[in-house]
Write a protein that holds these residues in place. Structure first.
Motif, PDB file in Angstrom:
ATOM      1  N   GLN A 143     -31.569  -9.015 -23.575  1.00  0.00           N
ATOM      2  CA  GLN A 143     -30.261  -8.520 -23.137  1.00  0.00           C
ATOM      3  C   GLN A 143     -29.222  -8.700 -24.239  1.00  0.00           C
ATOM      4  O   GLN A 143     -28.424  -7.807 -24.502  1.00  0.00           O
ATOM      5  CB  GLN A 143     -29.812  -9.244 -21.864  1.00  0.00           C
ATOM      6  N   PRO A 148     -31.131  -2.724 -22.020  1.00  0.00           N
ATOM      7  CA  PRO A 148     -30.497  -2.641 -20.703  1.00  0.00           C
ATOM      8  C   PRO A 148     -31.393  -3.202 -19.589  1.00  0.00           C
ATOM      9  O   PRO A 148     -31.864  -2.475 -18.712  1.00  0.00           O
ATOM     10  CB  PRO A 148     -30.269  -1.140 -20.530  1.00  0.00           C
ATOM     11  N   ILE A 150     -31.819  -5.105 -16.293  1.00  0.00           N
ATOM     12  CA  ILE A 150     -30.997  -5.431 -15.122  1.00  0.00           C
ATOM     13  C   ILE A 150     -31.560  -6.695 -14.474  1.00  0.00           C
ATOM     14  O   ILE A 150     -32.758  -6.781 -14.202  1.00  0.00           O
ATOM     15  CB  ILE A 150     -31.006  -4.264 -14.111  1.00  0.00           C
TER      16      ILE A 150
END
Length: 167
Positions: A143, A148, A150
């Protein structure tokens, strides 16, 4: 200092300074699993010759070659009853890598990276590492490098999994 503390200190020191000494800590008949969440898992028996290149980057001392300078700091370690009456040792650690060109193939942009992980060693009757399982917490590092990924808080009341990309 307990026997497991001695083992941990020998392992950490050898891992980051002397690959040959690190490999010598392993039994001839060993199983090595270094990231069970990868697409392919190395959880099969390998030779010390196959193990050496997997450990070698951690003992790198050339800050200019892109392999990076690696440091492991131990948070805690403890022994457990292992198989055949031989102990197992659990090691919680923090890794710091600097001067890395990439991390898991992702360019680092010169960042110093840090993450935590855990290693489990099953020792044989001679105190050699017969099996190692290591898990790295790659998510925060990836990250930080801009991937990206999550990480929703699934435990929060009202979380809706359909809000995730690709759901």
């Amino acid at each position: 200092m307990s026997t497991h503390d001695d083992h941990v200190q020998r392992w950490i020191k050898a891992l980051t300074t002397d690959t040959e000494a690190a490999v010598d800590l392993y039994a001839d008949d060993l199983v090595y699993d270094d990231h069970a969440d990868r697409d392919h898992v190395l959880s099969t028996a390998i030779t010390k010759t196959e193990l050496a290149p997997r450990l070698a980057p951690f003992a790198n001392s050339d800050s200019a070659n892109g392999v990076g300078i690696h440091r492991f700091d131990v948070f805690e370690s403890f022994s457990l009853a292992g198989t055949g009456g031989n102990p197992a040792v659990v090691i919680r650690w923090q890794w710091t890598g600097q001067d890395l060109e990439t991390y898991r193939g992702v360019p680092t942009g010169g960042k110093t990276l840090t993450t935590q992980g855990i290693t489990w060693h099953q020792l044989d009757a001679d105190g050699k590492i017969a099996r190692e399982t290591t898990y790295w917490n790659d998510t925060p590092v990836l990250q930080e490098l801009g991937l990206p990924i999550i990480t929703p808080e699934y435990w929060v009341e009202g979380f809706d999994p359909s809000t995730l990309a690709g759901s």
